[in-house]
Design a protein around this motif. Structure first.
Motif, PDB file in Angstrom:
ATOM      1  N   LYS A  55      37.860  31.660  36.950  1.00 56.90           N
ATOM      2  CA  LYS A  55      38.301  31.784  35.988  1.00 56.90           C
ATOM      3  C   LYS A  55      37.782  33.040  34.995  1.00 56.90           C
ATOM      4  CE  LYS A  55      38.538  27.249  35.671  1.00 56.90           C
ATOM      5  NZ  LYS A  55      40.355  26.723  34.958  1.00 56.90           N
ATOM      6  N   ARG A  56      39.005  33.878  33.912  1.00 59.76           N
ATOM      7  CA  ARG A  56      38.809  35.066  33.485  1.00 59.76           C
ATOM      8  C   ARG A  56      38.081  35.063  32.247  1.00 59.76           C
ATOM      9  NH1 ARG A  56      45.293  37.444  33.204  1.00 59.76           N
ATOM     10  NH2 ARG A  56      44.637  38.307  34.983  1.00 59.76           N
ATOM     11  N   VAL A  57      36.888  35.888  32.479  1.00 59.40           N
ATOM     12  CA  VAL A  57      34.979  36.663  31.863  1.00 59.40           C
ATOM     13  C   VAL A  57      35.385  37.535  31.038  1.00 59.40           C
ATOM     14  CG1 VAL A  57      34.461  33.835  32.537  1.00 59.40           C
ATOM     15  CG2 VAL A  57      33.597  35.631  33.917  1.00 59.40           C
ATOM     16  N   VAL A  58      35.023  37.506  30.262  1.00 58.68           N
ATOM     17  CA  VAL A  58      33.722  39.051  29.860  1.00 58.68           C
ATOM     18  C   VAL A  58      32.707  38.361  30.065  1.00 58.68           C
ATOM     19  CG1 VAL A  58      33.532  41.083  28.593  1.00 58.68           C
ATOM     20  CG2 VAL A  58      36.146  39.480  29.269  1.00 58.68           C
ATOM     21  N   GLU A  59      31.265  39.428  31.166  1.00 59.39           N
ATOM     22  CA  GLU A  59      30.312  39.198  30.444  1.00 59.39           C
ATOM     23  C   GLU A  59      29.587  40.034  30.256  1.00 59.39           C
ATOM     24  OE1 GLU A  59      29.957  36.367  34.906  1.00 59.39           O
ATOM     25  OE2 GLU A  59      29.037  38.692  34.900  1.00 59.39           O
ATOM     26  N   PRO A  60      28.376  39.576  29.290  1.00 64.89           N
ATOM     27  CA  PRO A  60      27.730  40.246  28.500  1.00 64.89           C
ATOM     28  C   PRO A  60      26.438  41.715  29.974  1.00 64.89           C
ATOM     29  CG  PRO A  60      27.428  38.084  27.968  1.00 64.89           C
ATOM     30  CD  PRO A  60      28.389  38.301  28.955  1.00 64.89           C
ATOM     31  N   GLY A  61      26.646  42.661  29.261  1.00 66.17           N
ATOM     32  CA  GLY A  61      26.329  44.007  29.899  1.00 66.17           C
ATOM     33  C   GLY A  61      26.243  44.761  29.522  1.00 66.17           C
ATOM     34  N   THR A  62      26.652  45.930  30.495  1.00 68.78           N
ATOM     35  CA  THR A  62      26.711  47.347  30.272  1.00 68.78           C
ATOM     36  C   THR A  62      27.957  47.447  31.453  1.00 68.78           C
ATOM     37  OG1 THR A  62      25.114  48.350  31.516  1.00 68.78           O
ATOM     38  CG2 THR A  62      24.728  48.185  29.745  1.00 68.78           C
ATOM     39  N   PHE A  63      29.227  48.855  31.266  1.00 73.79           N
ATOM     40  CA  PHE A  63      29.879  48.933  32.058  1.00 73.79           C
ATOM     41  C   PHE A  63      30.214  50.489  31.500  1.00 73.79           C
ATOM     42  CE2 PHE A  63      31.073  44.687  30.715  1.00 73.79           C
ATOM     43  CZ  PHE A  63      31.998  44.356  31.554  1.00 73.79           C
ATOM     44  N   SER A  64      30.199  50.983  32.905  1.00 74.92           N
ATOM     45  CA  SER A  64      30.100  52.511  32.144  1.00 74.92           C
ATOM     46  C   SER A  64      31.582  52.784  32.280  1.00 74.92           C
ATOM     47  CB  SER A  64      29.626  53.189  34.294  1.00 74.92           C
ATOM     48  OG  SER A  64      28.498  52.852  34.607  1.00 74.92           O
ATOM     49  N   ILE A  65      31.607  53.680  30.841  1.00 75.81           N
ATOM     50  CA  ILE A  65      32.823  54.243  31.129  1.00 75.81           C
ATOM     51  C   ILE A  65      32.942  55.982  31.694  1.00 75.81           C
ATOM     52  CG2 ILE A  65      34.797  54.485  29.281  1.00 75.81           C
ATOM     53  CD1 ILE A  65      33.853  51.750  29.596  1.00 75.81           C
ATOM     54  N   PHE A  66      33.896  56.286  32.425  1.00 78.22           N
ATOM     55  CA  PHE A  66      34.464  57.548  33.402  1.00 78.22           C
ATOM     56  C   PHE A  66      35.518  58.047  32.486  1.00 78.22           C
ATOM     57  CE2 PHE A  66      31.932  55.024  35.929  1.00 78.22           C
ATOM     58  CZ  PHE A  66      30.534  55.734  36.670  1.00 78.22           C
ATOM     59  N   VAL A  67      35.917  59.207  32.311  1.00 86.57           N
ATOM     60  CA  VAL A  67      36.679  60.087  32.288  1.00 86.57           C
ATOM     61  C   VAL A  67      36.775  61.141  33.501  1.00 86.57           C
ATOM     62  CG1 VAL A  67      37.791  59.023  30.025  1.00 86.57           C
ATOM     63  CG2 VAL A  67      36.228  60.969  30.205  1.00 86.57           C
ATOM     64  N   GLY A  68      38.415  61.411  33.746  1.00 85.39           N
ATOM     65  CA  GLY A  68      37.886  63.053  34.347  1.00 85.39           C
ATOM     66  C   GLY A  68      39.106  63.224  35.021  1.00 85.39           C
ATOM     67  N   ARG A 125      34.267  50.865  35.492  1.00 83.66           N
ATOM     68  CA  ARG A 125      32.922  50.387  36.357  1.00 83.66           C
ATOM     69  C   ARG A 125      31.736  49.345  35.389  1.00 83.66           C
ATOM     70  NH1 ARG A 125      29.836  53.743  39.495  1.00 83.66           N
ATOM     71  NH2 ARG A 125      27.765  53.504  38.357  1.00 83.66           N
ATOM     72  N   ASP A 126      31.832  47.410  35.483  1.00 84.43           N
ATOM     73  CA  ASP A 126      31.529  46.518  35.386  1.00 84.43           C
ATOM     74  C   ASP A 126      30.120  46.817  36.489  1.00 84.43           C
ATOM     75  OD1 ASP A 126      29.706  44.068  34.418  1.00 84.43           O
ATOM     76  OD2 ASP A 126      31.233  42.821  35.242  1.00 84.43           O
ATOM     77  N   ASP A 127      28.819  47.350  35.524  1.00 82.59           N
ATOM     78  CA  ASP A 127      27.610  47.947  36.765  1.00 82.59           C
ATOM     79  C   ASP A 127      27.215  46.582  36.907  1.00 82.59           C
ATOM     80  OD1 ASP A 127      27.542  50.400  35.356  1.00 82.59           O
ATOM     81  OD2 ASP A 127      26.676  49.374  33.564  1.00 82.59           O
ATOM     82  N   VAL A 128      26.772  44.818  36.370  1.00 88.49           N
ATOM     83  CA  VAL A 128      26.199  44.055  36.802  1.00 88.49           C
ATOM     84  C   VAL A 128      27.078  42.354  36.628  1.00 88.49           C
ATOM     85  CG1 VAL A 128      24.150  42.914  36.982  1.00 88.49           C
ATOM     86  CG2 VAL A 128      23.998  45.068  36.758  1.00 88.49           C
ATOM     87  N   SER A 129      27.389  42.372  37.599  1.00 90.42           N
ATOM     88  CA  SER A 129      28.175  40.849  37.292  1.00 90.42           C
ATOM     89  C   SER A 129      28.132  39.457  38.359  1.00 90.42           C
ATOM     90  CB  SER A 129      30.289  41.802  37.624  1.00 90.42           C
ATOM     91  OG  SER A 129      30.110  42.082  39.123  1.00 90.42           O
ATOM     92  N   SER A 130      28.648  38.820  38.133  1.00 90.11           N
ATOM     93  CA  SER A 130      28.450  37.256  39.398  1.00 90.11           C
ATOM     94  C   SER A 130      28.752  37.926  40.352  1.00 90.11           C
ATOM     95  CB  SER A 130      28.435  36.106  37.593  1.00 90.11           C
ATOM     96  OG  SER A 130      29.971  36.074  37.622  1.00 90.11           O
ATOM     97  N   VAL A 131      29.983  37.923  39.904  1.00 93.04           N
ATOM     98  CA  VAL A 131      30.870  38.101  41.136  1.00 93.04           C
ATOM     99  C   VAL A 131      30.656  39.685  41.535  1.00 93.04           C
ATOM    100  CG1 VAL A 131      32.443  36.001  41.526  1.00 93.04           C
ATOM    101  CG2 VAL A 131      32.957  38.419  40.576  1.00 93.04           C
ATOM    102  N   THR A 132      30.252  40.191  43.148  1.00 93.16           N
ATOM    103  CA  THR A 132      31.133  41.119  42.966  1.00 93.16           C
ATOM    104  C   THR A 132      32.554  42.334  42.672  1.00 93.16           C
ATOM    105  OG1 THR A 132      32.311  41.492  45.851  1.00 93.16           O
ATOM    106  CG2 THR A 132      29.505  41.559  45.309  1.00 93.16           C
ATOM    107  N   ARG A 133      32.102  43.771  42.515  1.00 94.22           N
ATOM    108  CA  ARG A 133      32.993  44.095  41.554  1.00 94.22           C
ATOM    109  C   ARG A 133      33.733  45.793  41.732  1.00 94.22           C
ATOM    110  NH1 ARG A 133      36.379  42.598  39.727  1.00 94.22           N
ATOM    111  NH2 ARG A 133      37.225  44.038  37.713  1.00 94.22           N
ATOM    112  N   PRO A 134      34.436  46.157  41.658  1.00 96.58           N
ATOM    113  CA  PRO A 134      34.439  47.405  42.700  1.00 96.58           C
ATOM    114  C   PRO A 134      33.852  48.249  41.607  1.00 96.58           C
ATOM    115  CG  PRO A 134      37.198  46.554  42.245  1.00 96.58           C
ATOM    116  CD  PRO A 134      35.709  45.938  41.117  1.00 96.58           C
ATOM    117  N   LEU A 135      33.759  49.714  42.050  1.00 92.59           N
ATOM    118  CA  LEU A 135      32.974  50.678  42.003  1.00 92.59           C
ATOM    119  C   LEU A 135      33.692  51.808  40.579  1.00 92.59           C
ATOM    120  CD1 LEU A 135      31.235  52.237  45.329  1.00 92.59           C
ATOM    121  CD2 LEU A 135      30.213  50.518  43.655  1.00 92.59           C
TER     122      LEU A 135
END
Length: 806
Positions: free
Chosen positions: A779-792, A733-743
């Protein structure tokens, strides 16, 4: 009611028009020959592109145009009364040859035939007869037409080769539930081998539509709701069909990606309805499986979808088929129209007034081949003469079709070995693979434990006592749409009766409940079983159940109750999500007896079976398991196999919750005043007879740059008492992004088999492509910030780590 496709097709002109195209004064230019006078295009050692160009220079306009056409419903015009191919009739009707022949295994006897697989009307050709038919067609094309161009032979192959006696594997949605790409590659390797043995060389599969509506009857044909899963399983299927190198090996066929795109979320859940999605949703949810496979495999063909997007049907959408597919992704193969889709620009979409105009729109959009018969494309020569279509546009399409033929080795050997076709069909290894695929496709949804903490499953033969098997489809086994008749389908009744004899427990059977009076996917009319008939069946089942010790109840759907709605008179979509007819009545009556009860679901679309989820002691989502259904079920029930499949879709509780998929946006599901927002079962869910522990994810680098990568490590341990499989799933999950992203977004999965007490450390790579998205400028971008990495083990029960991108 709209215009029926077949009636409209018949009204726009006969296929004989192919032979009567207007002559073009300028004949093809002279082309070079080899040292011994052999044309370059016939020299097997020459580069394929050079051979294509040499042949193209030799062709007249008429010869080019037939390469953009196909023959199916008009096959009776080139057949003898016994349905064998007539070289003489073909030569008279189509002197310029034929680009493609549809479904050589079917036995079309008249204009009303309109079905892939078993129509219930006539028996299709077996292996040897199909090979002989193909060989007759190729002999005519190679020996009796001017340039000797062989014919592409396409067949359906959704879950195995759709032909009589061919091996039938679990339906596509079941194969997706395996979360096992290697298995899928093996399955479609068998399908390719059986197709090529009969002379077919182009599979109209796999379907990589992202499916987001369980009302849609075609959901069974898909690999589920997630773009990553669809892409991985779809890629595995393509490699199975075609291998990883060109030219094709002798036991491989070309594959076709279907259906580009938006097809899996139709308005109102009805087939071919508009896909009301924007460009961002297309690029982030529907495009990824297609893009991945185009860029990572030698995929030969792409089929546009029937639906419209923002007012443009896919077969007339140049942005979709040319700008995105070819220019952005670099696709070099052929675009093959879906059946009647070009002419439906007239009859359904009202985008064109005539077949000629429809052909113009399709060619300009980038559709290379019209199927299943030429209707609009009968006008191509006229459109060229009117300077509405350039010869170069024709050449570009034909060039791509010819390359498929060279890459398939058809100019060297277009023939099948008819004498070996039977022996290469449904071989022992194929049947064993079908059984293994069925075992790995089933999903355990519930297994109630007793006071000892032991689940009802797996059954212990010495504790079964008297087993009662219920359900019409315990005996009459549905295998799903796009199926023909295998040599033998093992029913649950057959397998459990055999199990009872071998294990020494008592066995009885009652029909219990019936859905329909017939089970024929291709038949238009559906005759549902009358409630009064089922009332008697239920009463009989309950009486038998009173003396039973263990009950196994088979419920779900069949090939008529949810299917492709390919015409206004052939429907297959549903308003409701629950069990059809009186199945819940039977279930309530049986549950009221408080006997240990296992429910097996045989179905193609996810069912909101709330009663079963609440009351059954054990619940297995089997989907349609193919010809080895009974053997696989017996293996699963008695513990010779341990369920390890996972749901490739979210199962909603009610239709009012739709659309419901796990990769939702943050603003969704605020709540209802009369219900809950949670699903009945979440995406990725599935239990086992054993238990697993999955650790929190560990990042080898917790901080990376926007172009950087890292690796995730996760430990999985079998802490139960039985050998079993777990599918470890990685979500981001992209925690904060310039357009809304999936949870949540699935970005990786691995299925592992562990003995009791064993553990394994799994690794997943996280690359920029796992983090990027389309920004406000698309445009495809990777934005600086935090990403939640989940496994299960599913999309709900997750453990987290944080990745920082700087």
């Amino acid at each position: 009611m709209g215009i029926k496709r077949r009636e409209f097709l018949a009204s726009v002109g006969s296929m004989a028009g192919m032979a009567g195209l207007g002559s073009v004064p300028a004949l093809a230019a002279a082309a070079p020959k080899g040292a011994q006078g052999v044309p370059l295009y016939k020299q097997a050692g020459a580069p394929v592109n050079a051979r294509v160009e040499d042949l193209l220079r030799r062709m007249t306009l008429e010869e080019k145009i037939v390469q953009m056409q196909c023959l199916w419903q008009k096959k009776p015009g080139v057949q003898n009364p016994d349905s064998s191919f007539s070289i003489e009739k073909a030569q008279a009707a189509y002197p310029n040859g034929m680009g493609m022949l549809a479904r050589p295994s079917d036995r079309l006897l008249g204009r009303d035939a309109n079905v892939a697989g078993n129509s219930g009307a006539t028996e299709n050709r077996g292996p040897r007869e199909t090979a002989e038919y193909v060989n007759a067609v190729q002999k005519w094309a190679v020996e009796r037409t001017r340039l000797g161009i062989p014919v592409l032979m396409h067949e359906e192959a959704l879950h195995g080769y759709t032909a009589r006696e061919a091996t039938c594997f679990p339906q596509a949605i079941g194969l997706a539930s395996s979360f096992d790409p290697l298995l899928v590659t093996q399955v479609f390797s068998v399908a390719a081998r059986e197709m090529r043995a009969r002379g077919a060389n182009l599979a109209l599969a796999p379907v990589v539509d992202v499916a987001r509506d369980p009302r849609w009857g075609r959901i069974e044909e898909t690999y589920g709701e997630d773009p990553h899963l669809c892409g991985v399983i779809g890629k595995a299927a393509v490699i199975g069909f075609s291998g990883e190198t060109l030219p094709l090996a002798a036991d491989k066929v070309h594959a076709t990606l279907k259906h580009m795109t938006g097809h899996g979320q139709p308005e109102s859940g009805t087939n071919i309805g508009p896909a009301n999605v924007g460009e961002r949703t297309l690029r982030e949810d529907f495009f990824p499986p297609f893009e991945k496979i185009v860029k990572e495999t030698n995929i030969a063909a792409v089929m546009p979808s029937y639906n419209e997007i923002d007012g443009l049907p896919s077969h007339a959408n140049r942005w979709l088929l040319t700008d995105v597919l070819r220019k952005e992704w670099g696709f070099k193969g052929a675009t093959v129209a879906d059946y009647m889709a070009v002419i439906e620009l007239v009859s359904r979409h009202k985008l064109a007034a005539t077949g000629k105009e429809a052909a113009l729109r399709a060619v300009k959009a980038g559709v290379d081949v019209e199927t299943p018969d030429p209707a609009g494309y009968l006008s191509l020569a006229e459109l060229v003469r009117e300077n509405k279509i350039a010869v170069k546009e024709i050449d570009d399409a034909v060039r791509r079709v010819l390359k498929l033929k060279f890459d398939a080795g058809l100019f060297e050997n277009p023939y099948a070995d008819a004498a070996r076709a039977d022996a290469l069909t449904a071989t022992p290894d194929a049947i064993e693979l079908a059984r293994e695929a069925a075992r790995r496709s089933a999903v355990l949804l519930k297994n109630k434990v007793d006071e000892r903490g032991v689940g009802l499953l797996p059954l212990q033969p010495n504790r079964v006592g008297k087993m009662l098997l219920l359900g019409t489809h315990a005996k009459d086994t549905p295998i799903g749409g796009y199926s023909d008749i295998p040599r033998h389908v093992v029913s649950i009744h057959e397998a459990l009766e055999k199990e009872a004899r071998a294990q020494g427990f008592s066995f009885d059977y009652r029909e219990g409940v019936r859905l329909t009076e017939q089970r024929i996917w291709g038949k238009d009319e559906i005759e549902f079983t009358k409630p009064e008939v089922n009332a008697r069946l239920i009463q009989d089942a309950v009486e038998a159940a009173r003396s039973a010790d263990t009950i196994v109840m088979v419920l779900g759907d069949n090939e008529m109750t949810a299917r492709e709605a390919w015409a206004d008179h052939h429907l297959g979509d549903r308003i409701t999500l629950d069990l059809l007819g009186q199945q819940n009545d039977l279930a309530r009556a049986i549950f009221a007896l408080n006997k240990p009860t296992v429910v097996l679901l045989l179905n193609g679309r996810p069912l909101s079976a709330k009663l079963l989820a609440e009351r059954a002691d054990a619940l297995l989502e089997c989907w349609y398991l193919g010809q080895e259904t009974g053997h696989a079920v017996a293996d699963l029930l008695f513990g010779r196999a341990n369920p390890g499949g996972k749901l490739p879709v979210t199962i909603a509780r009610d239709p009012g919750q739709l659309p419901m998929y796990y990769n939702r946006k943050p603003s969704t599901r605020r709540g209802y005043i009369d219900g809950v927002t949670t699903p009945l079962f979440p995406f990725g869910y599935g239990l086992s007879y054993t238990r697993f522990e999955i650790s929190a994810p560990r990042l080898t680098q917790a901080r990376i740059g926007v172009n950087g990568s890292t690796r995730v490590q996760v430990d999985v341990r079998n802490v139960g008492q039985l050998r079993g499989d777990e599918v470890v799933q990685l979500y981001i999950r992209d925690d904060v992004s310039s357009v809304t992203r999936p949870l949540l977004e699935l970005k990786g999965f691995q299925r592992v088999t562990l003995e009791p007490g064993a553990s394994r450390t799994l690794e997943f790579d996280i690359k920029p492509s796992d983090l990027w998205f389309f920004n406000a400028d698309m445009k495809r971008v990777v934005e600086p910030g935090t990403f939640s990495i989940f496994v299960g083990p599913n999309s709900v029960d997750l453990k987290k780590a944080t990745l920082t991108v700087a």
